[in-house]
Structure formats: structure tokens, C-alpha cells
Design a protein around this motif. Structure first.
Motif, PDB file in Angstrom:
ATOM      1  N   VAL A 188      36.033 -70.806  12.299  1.00 35.80           N
ATOM      2  CA  VAL A 188      35.868 -70.573  10.839  1.00 35.80           C
ATOM      3  C   VAL A 188      34.939 -69.305  10.747  1.00 35.80           C
ATOM      4  N   GLU A 189      35.578 -68.630   9.859  1.00 38.53           N
ATOM      5  CA  GLU A 189      34.699 -67.338   9.760  1.00 38.53           C
ATOM      6  C   GLU A 189      34.475 -66.986   8.229  1.00 38.53           C
ATOM      7  N   SER A 190      33.545 -66.175   7.974  1.00 40.28           N
ATOM      8  CA  SER A 190      33.462 -65.745   6.694  1.00 40.28           C
ATOM      9  C   SER A 190      33.041 -64.396   6.614  1.00 40.28           C
ATOM     10  N   ARG A 191      33.126 -63.759   5.426  1.00 42.29           N
ATOM     11  CA  ARG A 191      32.926 -62.222   5.108  1.00 42.29           C
ATOM     12  C   ARG A 191      32.585 -62.118   3.841  1.00 42.29           C
ATOM     13  N   PRO A 192      31.662 -61.197   3.613  1.00 39.27           N
ATOM     14  CA  PRO A 192      31.223 -60.869   2.107  1.00 39.27           C
ATOM     15  C   PRO A 192      32.380 -60.338   1.232  1.00 39.27           C
ATOM     16  N   ASN A 193      33.257 -59.675   1.975  1.00 34.38           N
ATOM     17  CA  ASN A 193      34.173 -58.766   1.242  1.00 34.38           C
ATOM     18  C   ASN A 193      35.769 -59.278   1.718  1.00 34.38           C
ATOM     19  N   GLY A 236      47.373 -73.032  20.185  1.00 39.36           N
ATOM     20  CA  GLY A 236      47.138 -73.997  19.082  1.00 39.36           C
ATOM     21  C   GLY A 236      45.702 -73.530  18.483  1.00 39.36           C
ATOM     22  N   VAL A 237      45.147 -72.353  18.850  1.00 39.51           N
ATOM     23  CA  VAL A 237      43.880 -72.113  18.297  1.00 39.51           C
ATOM     24  C   VAL A 237      43.878 -71.787  16.790  1.00 39.51           C
ATOM     25  N   ARG A 238      43.251 -72.317  15.858  1.00 41.11           N
ATOM     26  CA  ARG A 238      43.407 -72.364  14.570  1.00 41.11           C
ATOM     27  C   ARG A 238      42.093 -71.534  13.706  1.00 41.11           C
ATOM     28  N   VAL A 239      42.431 -70.777  12.949  1.00 37.09           N
ATOM     29  CA  VAL A 239      41.366 -69.888  12.370  1.00 37.09           C
ATOM     30  C   VAL A 239      41.390 -70.340  10.852  1.00 37.09           C
ATOM     31  N   HIS A 240      40.203 -70.345  10.140  1.00 30.97           N
ATOM     32  CA  HIS A 240      40.064 -70.435   8.886  1.00 30.97           C
ATOM     33  C   HIS A 240      39.120 -69.305   8.540  1.00 30.97           C
ATOM     34  N   SER A 241      39.677 -68.484   7.481  1.00 26.75           N
ATOM     35  CA  SER A 241      38.933 -67.344   7.201  1.00 26.75           C
ATOM     36  C   SER A 241      38.399 -67.618   5.591  1.00 26.75           C
ATOM     37  N   MET A 242      37.115 -67.157   5.103  1.00 25.82           N
ATOM     38  CA  MET A 242      36.671 -67.377   3.903  1.00 25.82           C
ATOM     39  C   MET A 242      35.982 -66.195   3.566  1.00 25.82           C
ATOM     40  N   VAL A 243      36.092 -65.943   2.090  1.00 22.85           N
ATOM     41  CA  VAL A 243      35.431 -64.479   1.534  1.00 22.85           C
ATOM     42  C   VAL A 243      34.368 -65.365   0.546  1.00 22.85           C
ATOM     43  N   LEU A 244      33.105 -64.939   1.046  1.00 24.87           N
ATOM     44  CA  LEU A 244      31.732 -65.463   0.305  1.00 24.87           C
ATOM     45  C   LEU A 244      30.954 -64.324   0.133  1.00 24.87           C
ATOM     46  N   PRO A 245      31.003 -63.597  -0.920  1.00 26.14           N
ATOM     47  CA  PRO A 245      30.008 -62.606  -1.354  1.00 26.14           C
ATOM     48  C   PRO A 245      28.582 -63.067  -1.139  1.00 26.14           C
ATOM     49  N   LEU A 247      26.749 -63.917   1.451  1.00 27.53           N
ATOM     50  CA  LEU A 247      26.663 -64.357   2.715  1.00 27.53           C
ATOM     51  C   LEU A 247      26.894 -63.397   3.869  1.00 27.53           C
ATOM     52  N   PRO A 248      26.048 -63.300   5.043  1.00 28.52           N
ATOM     53  CA  PRO A 248      26.359 -62.415   5.960  1.00 28.52           C
ATOM     54  C   PRO A 248      27.833 -62.865   6.564  1.00 28.52           C
ATOM     55  N   ASP A 267      26.089 -64.580  13.298  1.00 26.35           N
ATOM     56  CA  ASP A 267      25.964 -64.036  12.005  1.00 26.35           C
ATOM     57  C   ASP A 267      25.754 -62.599  12.254  1.00 26.35           C
ATOM     58  N   ILE A 268      26.126 -61.673  11.503  1.00 22.27           N
ATOM     59  CA  ILE A 268      25.788 -60.227  11.248  1.00 22.27           C
ATOM     60  C   ILE A 268      25.151 -59.983   9.811  1.00 22.27           C
ATOM     61  N   THR A 269      23.988 -59.527   9.751  1.00 22.38           N
ATOM     62  CA  THR A 269      23.261 -59.527   8.390  1.00 22.38           C
ATOM     63  C   THR A 269      23.374 -57.955   7.954  1.00 22.38           C
ATOM     64  N   ASP A 270      23.379 -56.947   9.021  1.00 24.44           N
ATOM     65  CA  ASP A 270      23.157 -55.761   8.935  1.00 24.44           C
ATOM     66  C   ASP A 270      23.991 -54.784  10.098  1.00 24.44           C
ATOM     67  N   VAL A 271      24.497 -53.686   9.545  1.00 25.94           N
ATOM     68  CA  VAL A 271      25.240 -52.766  10.490  1.00 25.94           C
ATOM     69  C   VAL A 271      24.281 -52.401  11.597  1.00 25.94           C
ATOM     70  N   GLN A 272      22.750 -52.636  11.563  1.00 26.48           N
ATOM     71  CA  GLN A 272      21.829 -52.338  12.506  1.00 26.48           C
ATOM     72  C   GLN A 272      22.276 -53.233  13.737  1.00 26.48           C
ATOM     73  N   SER A 273      22.915 -54.216  13.558  1.00 30.48           N
ATOM     74  CA  SER A 273      23.097 -54.959  14.803  1.00 30.48           C
ATOM     75  C   SER A 273      24.045 -54.455  15.866  1.00 30.48           C
ATOM     76  N   LEU A 274      24.846 -53.369  15.419  1.00 30.16           N
ATOM     77  CA  LEU A 274      25.789 -52.792  16.180  1.00 30.16           C
ATOM     78  C   LEU A 274      25.403 -51.738  17.118  1.00 30.16           C
TER      79      LEU A 274
END
Length: 299
Positions: A188-193, A236-245, A247-248, A267-274
Motif C-alpha cells: 500500500v503506497e500513498s503519494r501527495p501528488n 500475485g503481489v498486489r499494489v494499492h496506490s493512493m493520492v493523499l495531499p 501526507l508524506p 515514509d519520506i517527508t523531505d527530499v533531504q532523505s535522499l
């Protein structure tokens, strides 16, 4: 952006134009365009973060900057640094690469552009004797294969990193270990955009735990109900994608069996994590003479 260091130099390109050259001989080319990465972070933000990170890294310093925007402006000011770096941004990549190649520093190009320009960017960097770090979402495996053959022939190091996040790599490694013990798994993944889904992270996790002798979610492996998510891979791996502005960017992997659920979350909250991953990639790529796919192989 170009960087120079006290050690062998390294160079990095982001595909946008900024180049760094450090004591490790790093030349970093950073794109300040407004295109989005899979993390939902604009190349502008990741480029600025990279300039600052390389400047602060031991043995590295910025030596030049290339971009089609902010021409003539000081790279330090563009990156909101306290002091200017006295390095103006110019638009001629060949000129900067040529200038850096005249020094004894080793060059590493860090490419943050897009998949359509990666091959040419790496070829140009190689022509000037510079190694490359590539962090480009949605790069096709055909491009990676072509680059691998090119780098092998040229005996030139190149790291293609689907992710620069150390936390993401650790989650992927933990998922591989868990996959041998559980028969049910959902990502399960979420992205702000909104963007291309599943994300590169989800695809890589699914691919990593595929072909390991497991068939997951057998009870409804053949269902085509949209709410059950997209099957990625053949097992059989299932992926669920959400867009939630608001949230990280988040990736969660659920493993289960009767009476037990094992959850991995990142969770990634800032590009600094990279940035720790980027600096590590720059230091590692100078030691290789072929293409490596995945930063985890150099950890």
C-alpha cells in the motif's frame, strides 16, 4: 553543477545543468526544472538539496554549474546558501565538462533528468572521462541494458539508482527476508501528488520478492476486482496506490498468515532523505568500472 575535493575528484550531473566537482573529483549536474520525481519532489528541490549536500560533504566542493535557467546567477544564491559560491550558472554543458576534464580530478555525473536523455548524458560524461550516478524515475530496462553494454565496453563506472533512499533500500531488503515466511503480501503506497502508479518503489519491492518460489494471495490470485489492487509481477503481489495531499510519501508492505501480520513501513517527508544515499553513491561509483543497477549493491 561541478564539485572538487581534496581526494580524487568526482563529478555529478542531474540532467538539468548544474554540475558539482569535489575533492573526490565529483562533477554534479543538477536540473532545476519543475518536473516531478516519483517522490513528488520537484527536480528544483532535489537539485538544490544536492548542491548543498555536496558542498557540506567531506572532500567535496562545487566547481561549476550548468542549467538553462538562472543563467549568470551564483549557484550558492540559487540554492539559498548563506554565502555565494562565486560560481555562475551557464548553459553550455560541453564547456563545463571540458573545463573539469582539464583538471586531475575524477569526474562523476549525477543525472536527475528524465529517461529520454539519460543515455546521451552518460555517453557525453564518459567521453570526458567522467563516471555517472543516474537517479531518473521510470527509466526503461532497455535503456539500462544499453548503458550497461556501453559502460562495459568503455570500462566506465555508472550507478543507476531506482532509489537513493537508504530507508527504502532497507525496507526492500527486509521484504525479501519476510517473503520466505509468508504467503500473503500486499503493498500500500500513498503519494501527495498524482503520478505514474504503481511507483518505482512499489514495482521494485514487488519484483524483488517475485521468482523466489512463492505464490502469494492464492485465495483470490485470479480476481479482477479493481478494489483488490494491481498485480505486479507473476507471483500475485498486489499494489494499492493512493493520492493523499498533505501526507508524506509512504510505502507499507503487509505480510500475513493466520493469526499474524508483519508490517514494514517507510515514509519520506523531505527530499533531504535522499542526500545520504546520493553522497554514498558518489563515493562508491568512483571505484567501479561497469554499470551497477541499484544502490543496495554498493552498500
Amino acid at each position: 553543477m561541478a564539485v572538487e575535493a581534496a581526494d580524487p575528484a568526482t563529478e555529478v550531473t542531474d540532467g538539468c545543468g548544474l554540475r558539482l566537482c569535489c575533492g573526490w573529483g565529483v562533477g554534479l549536474r543538477l536540473r532545476l526544472a519543475a518536473t516531478l520525481t516519483d517522490d513528488g519532489c520537484g527536480a528544483k528541490e532535489i537539485g538544490r538539496a544536492a548542491v548543498i549536500a555536496v558542498t557540506k560533504a567531506r572532500g567535496m566542493e562545487v566547481a561549476g554549474a550548468i542549467d538553462s535557467y538562472f543563467l549568470g546567477e551564483d549557484i550558492g544564491k540559487v540554492c539559498d546558501m548563506e554565502e555565494p559560491l562565486e560560481i555562475p550558472i551557464i548553459s553550455d554543458l560541453t564547456m563545463v565538462l571540458g573545463s573539469i576534464s582539464q583538471t586531475k580530478a575524477t569526474a562523476v555525473v549525477v543525472d536527475f533528468t528524465d529517461a529520454s536523455t539519460v543515455y546521451d548524458n552518460v555517453k557525453q560524461a564518459t567521453a570526458f572521462g567522467m563516471k555517472s550516478v543516474v537517479y531518473v524515475p521510470r527509466i526503461k530496462m532497455e535503456t539500462v541494458s544499453a548503458l550497461s553494454a556501453f559502460c562495459e565496453k568503455a570500462s566506465m563506472g555508472c550507478l543507476v539508482a531506482p532509489t537513493l533512499s537508504i530507508g527504502s533500500i532497507l525496507l526492500q531488503q527486509a521484504a525479501i527476508s519476510a517473503s520466505f515466511h509468508y504467503n500473503n503480501v500486499e503493498i500500500v503506497e500513498s503519494r501527495p501528488n498524482a503520478g505514474d502508479f504503481p511507483s518505482q518503489d512499489a514495482i521494485q519491492i514487488a519484483n524483488n520478492i517475485t521468482n523466489l518460489g512463492q505464490i502469494y494471495n492464492r485465495d483470490d490470485i485470479s480476481t479482477d476486482v479493481p478494489a483488490r489492487g494491481q498485480v505486479v509481477g507473476e507471483d500475485g503481489v498486489r499494489v494499492h496506490s493512493m493520492v493523499l495531499p498533505g501526507l508524506p510519501s509512504s510505502t507499507t508492505v503487509y505480510f500475513s498468515r493466520p493469526g499474524e501480520v508483519y508490517t514494514l513501513k517507510h515514509d519520506i517527508t523531505d527530499v533531504q532523505s535522499l542526500m545520504p544515499g546520493l553522497i554514498l553513491a558518489i563515493r562508491k561509483v568512483v571505484r567501479i568500472k561497469n554499470l551497477v543497477y541499484g544502490l543496495e549493491k554498493l552498500l
